[in-house]
Design a protein around this motif. Structure first.
Motif, PDB file in Angstrom:
ATOM      1  N   MET A   1       0.861  -1.180   0.000  1.00  0.00           N
ATOM      2  CA  MET A   1       0.000   0.000   0.000  1.00  0.00           C
ATOM      3  C   MET A   1       0.901   1.236   0.000  1.00  0.00           C
ATOM      4  O   MET A   1       1.882   1.289   0.716  1.00  0.00           O
ATOM      5  N   TRP A  31      -1.821   2.138   8.984  1.00  0.00           N
ATOM      6  CA  TRP A  31      -1.993   1.842   7.562  1.00  0.00           C
ATOM      7  C   TRP A  31      -0.661   1.987   6.836  1.00  0.00           C
ATOM      8  O   TRP A  31      -0.286   1.145   6.036  1.00  0.00           O
ATOM      9  N   GLN A  37      -4.673  -2.547   7.451  1.00  0.00           N
ATOM     10  CA  GLN A  37      -5.017  -2.094   6.109  1.00  0.00           C
ATOM     11  C   GLN A  37      -6.371  -1.387   6.173  1.00  0.00           C
ATOM     12  O   GLN A  37      -7.252  -1.800   6.927  1.00  0.00           O
TER      13      GLN A  37
END
Length: 69
Positions: A1, A31, A37
């Motif tokens: 991510m 995150w 997540q």
């Protein structure tokens, strides 16, 4: 991510992103560090706040760094 990459490109702090997302700074930190997540339903809002697409958020990090600003 690639949250941290796009947040920094936008010149935004974790606190600013947290406020826009209605989340805590700790959540944003988790995150970015991969501890947690974001839920899938938050990805469009997150991408919009970061000025990127959901696809760009989900790309491997090396690809995100190579993407022109």
């Amino acid at each position: 991510m690639n949250i941290k990459t796009y947040r920094q490109k936008k010149g935004m702090t974790q606190a600013e992103l947290a406020r826009q997302m209605g989340k805590s700074t700790n959540t944003i930190n988790q995150w970015e560090s991969g501890v947690r997540q974001p839920k899938a339903d938050l990805l469009p809002q997150l991408a919009d706040n970061l000025g990127c697409t959901v696809d760009e958020l989900l790309r491997p990090q090396t690809e995100a760094k190579e993407t022109p600003a």
